[in-house]
Write an enzyme that holds these catalytic residues in place. Structure first.
Site, short mmCIF file in Angstrom:
data_model
loop_
_atom_site.label_atom_id
_atom_site.label_comp_id
_atom_site.label_asym_id
_atom_site.label_seq_id
_atom_site.Cartn_x
_atom_site.Cartn_y
_atom_site.Cartn_z
N TYR A 135 48.75 52.11 118.26
CA TYR A 135 48.82 53.45 117.64
C TYR A 135 47.45 54.13 117.67
O TYR A 135 46.44 53.55 117.24
CB TYR A 135 49.32 53.38 116.19
CG TYR A 135 50.77 52.95 116.02
CD1 TYR A 135 51.65 52.87 117.10
CD2 TYR A 135 51.28 52.63 114.77
CE1 TYR A 135 52.97 52.48 116.93
CE2 TYR A 135 52.61 52.24 114.60
CZ TYR A 135 53.45 52.17 115.69
OH TYR A 135 54.75 51.77 115.51
N TRP B 62 52.31 55.49 112.60
CA TRP B 62 52.43 55.92 114.00
C TRP B 62 52.24 57.44 114.11
O TRP B 62 52.77 58.19 113.27
CB TRP B 62 53.83 55.55 114.52
CG TRP B 62 54.19 56.01 115.88
CD1 TRP B 62 53.50 55.79 117.04
CD2 TRP B 62 55.37 56.74 116.25
NE1 TRP B 62 54.18 56.34 118.11
CE2 TRP B 62 55.33 56.93 117.65
CE3 TRP B 62 56.46 57.26 115.54
CZ2 TRP B 62 56.33 57.62 118.35
CZ3 TRP B 62 57.46 57.94 116.23
CH2 TRP B 62 57.39 58.11 117.62
N ASN C 17 60.02 61.02 99.55
CA ASN C 17 60.86 60.06 100.27
C ASN C 17 61.15 58.78 99.46
O ASN C 17 62.23 58.20 99.59
CB ASN C 17 60.23 59.71 101.62
CG ASN C 17 60.05 60.95 102.49
OD1 ASN C 17 60.63 62.00 102.21
ND2 ASN C 17 59.25 60.84 103.53
N1 LIG Z 1 58.64 49.72 116.53
C1 LIG Z 1 58.61 50.87 117.13
O1 LIG Z 1 58.76 50.96 118.37
C2 LIG Z 1 58.34 52.11 116.33
C3 LIG Z 1 58.48 53.38 116.90
C4 LIG Z 1 58.26 54.48 116.09
C5 LIG Z 1 57.88 54.31 114.75
N2 LIG Z 1 57.73 53.05 114.24
C6 LIG Z 1 57.31 52.80 112.84
O2 LIG Z 1 58.09 53.60 111.96
C7 LIG Z 1 57.23 54.44 111.19
C8 LIG Z 1 57.94 55.69 110.85
O3 LIG Z 1 58.30 56.43 112.03
P1 LIG Z 1 58.35 57.99 111.94
O4 LIG Z 1 57.01 58.52 111.56
O5 LIG Z 1 58.98 58.50 113.18
O6 LIG Z 1 59.37 58.13 110.69
P2 LIG Z 1 60.13 59.29 109.97
O7 LIG Z 1 59.99 58.93 108.53
O8 LIG Z 1 61.48 59.44 110.55
O9 LIG Z 1 59.32 60.63 110.28
C9 LIG Z 1 58.09 60.84 109.67
C10 LIG Z 1 57.60 62.27 109.88
O10 LIG Z 1 58.56 63.21 109.39
C11 LIG Z 1 57.89 64.22 108.64
N3 LIG Z 1 58.33 64.05 107.25
C12 LIG Z 1 58.48 62.88 106.55
N4 LIG Z 1 58.89 63.12 105.31
C13 LIG Z 1 59.03 64.44 105.18
C14 LIG Z 1 59.44 65.27 104.12
N5 LIG Z 1 59.78 64.76 102.95
N6 LIG Z 1 59.47 66.61 104.33
C15 LIG Z 1 59.11 67.13 105.51
N7 LIG Z 1 58.72 66.39 106.57
C16 LIG Z 1 58.66 65.05 106.40
C17 LIG Z 1 56.40 63.99 108.82
O11 LIG Z 1 55.93 64.65 109.99
P3 LIG Z 1 55.31 66.13 110.01
O12 LIG Z 1 54.77 66.43 108.64
O13 LIG Z 1 54.27 66.05 111.06
O14 LIG Z 1 56.44 67.00 110.44
C18 LIG Z 1 56.33 62.49 109.07
O15 LIG Z 1 55.18 62.09 109.76
C19 LIG Z 1 55.98 54.58 112.07
O16 LIG Z 1 54.85 54.98 111.36
C20 LIG Z 1 55.86 53.17 112.60
O17 LIG Z 1 55.29 52.34 111.62
C21 LIG Z 1 57.96 51.97 115.02
#
Ligand SMILES: NC(=O)c1ccc[n+]([C@@H]2O[C@H](COP(=O)([O-])OP(=O)(O)OC[C@H]3O[C@@H](n4cnc5c(N)ncnc54)[C@H](OP(=O)(O)O)[C@@H]3O)[C@@H](O)[C@H]2O)c1
Length: 332
Positions: A54, A21, A294
């Site tokens: 997405y 996403w 992660n």
């Molecule tokens: N069902 C639903 O309604 C729904 C809604 C939202 C998401 N989702 C699913 O959940 C998945 C994950 O959501 P999310 O992307 O919000 O999850 P998240 O893991 O909470 O956040 C991911 C973002 O945080 C940053 N990040 C991750 N690991 C990091 C690290 N080790 N160090 C620094 N920054 C880090 C990156 O963004 P930056 O590098 O850009 O800062 C990354 O894109 C989505 O891809 C999707 O498949 C589902």
């Protein structure tokens, strides 16, 4: 990487899944997207989550390309249907027409003949639930979908779907995909108890609160260049978490993470996996290094004292109200 059953089903998932996403087809260039998927596979992630909506359908195309040539039996591909994929009134929601058409389009973009888990991305108040459940069941009978799940459904909506499936002999849902992290715990009061009883697993999204729980956003400072908070599409989604109180309290979690030998991101992911009803935490990433960091949360056990410290630090920032799980009243 450790693996768990998805609810009471026979399907095994990697307890850390990778989702695309905001990132694939949008925030990051294709080579970075492919590198993240390659890193995920290398680290033992087998479960990949995307959705038709997405990046205006481009995220599925990128994931299809990234997984092309990978042994199909070695990965679980999850996608979703509900949010608009076009302008037409039938290009959204959970009608039979949209479910069947969107599933076929997802299969083409993902370059596969079956979706391992097909999820209703929200509850559709404009379509009879029986119509939705029958359409999902038909996809299962056709072999195009192996398992069905939902996302952000309320406990009573999940219960209603289970009743229809039982009454009509239809395939039953095996999973729910809710937001769940140290700050957002609204599933704990009603959804988790029902799902534990019914054998439904949670595949949780935003375990790192979109990056906020990495501690990289400092109170009073501009967000780091290239982060989600600076992205044209991502900034709107992360904005509600970018308040000074949250950012300051997250900084206070750093010594807790250091004490257990983890980074804050790893502590955040590990925290979600302490809940036995959680089958997988779906992490997002814009860089392969983030995936590699992660995944080290897999297999981590946090003891009660650490969990208590986290609760004390976050205090009244923790959101628990089950009423906050809600789908739009209309599809528009
Ligand atoms: N069902 C639903 O309604 C729904 C809604 C939202 C998401 N989702 C699913 O959940 C998945 C994950 O959501 P999310 O992307 O919000 O999850 P998240 O893991 O909470 O956040 C991911 C973002 O945080 C940053 N990040 C991750 N690991 C990091 C690290 N080790 N160090 C620094 N920054 C880090 C990156 O963004 P930056 O590098 O850009 O800062 C990354 O894109 C989505 O891809 C999707 O498949 C589902």
């Amino acid at each position: 990487m450790d693996y768990r059953h998805l609810g009471r089903s026979g399907l095994i998932v990697s307890e850390i899944a990778y989702g695309n996403w905001i990132t694939h087809g949008s925030q990051v260039e294709e080579d970075a997207a492919l590198a993240c998927v390659a890193a995920a596979l290398d680290e033992g992630i087998t479960t990949f989550d995307t959705a038709d909506v997405y990046a205006g359908t481009r995220a599925e195309t990128v994931l299809g390309k990234a997984l092309h040539g990978v042994k199909r039996e070695s990965v679980e591909i999850f996608t979703k249907v509900y949010w608009p994929t076009g302008r037409g009134p039938n290009e959204r929601g959970l009608s039979r027409k949209h479910i069947i058409e969107s599933a076929n389009a997802s299969l083409r973009r993902l370059q596969t003949d079956h979706i391992d888990l097909y999820q209703a991305h929200r509850y559709d108040h404009e379509t009879p639930l029986e119509e939705t459940m029958r359409a999902f069941d038909d996809l299962v009978r056709q072999g195009k979908v192996l398992y069905i799940g939902v996302s952000e459904w309320r406990a009573e909506e999940i219960a209603a779907a289970l009743k229809i499936a039982a009454d009509l002999g239809l395939d039953r849902i095996v999973s729910n995909q809710p937001q769940y992290n140290m700050i957002w715990r609204v599933i704990e009061a009603e959804i988790v108890p029902l799902c534990e009883q019914e054998g439904i697993g949670q595949i949780v999204w935003s375990p790192i609160a979109q990056g906020v729980l990495t501690g990289k956003y400092l109170p009073g400072a501009a967000p780091p260049a290239g982060s989600r908070a600076t992205d044209e599409h991502g900034s709107g989604f992360i904005s509600r978490l970018m308040n000074e109180d949250i950012l300051a309290r997250v900084q206070l979690l750093k010594p807790v993470a250091a004490y257990v030998g983890l980074t804050l991101a790893q502590l955040a992911v590990a925290w979600t996996l302490q809940n036995p009803n959680v089958a997988a935490a779906i992490v997002g990433a814009t860089k392969p290094e983030q995936v590699r960091e992660n995944v080290k949360a897999s297999g981590v056990r946090l003891d009660a004292a650490v969990l208590k410290q986290i609760d004390e630090i976050l205090g009244n920032l923790v959101v628990t109200d089950p009423q906050l799980t809600a789908s739009p009243r209309t599809r528009n």
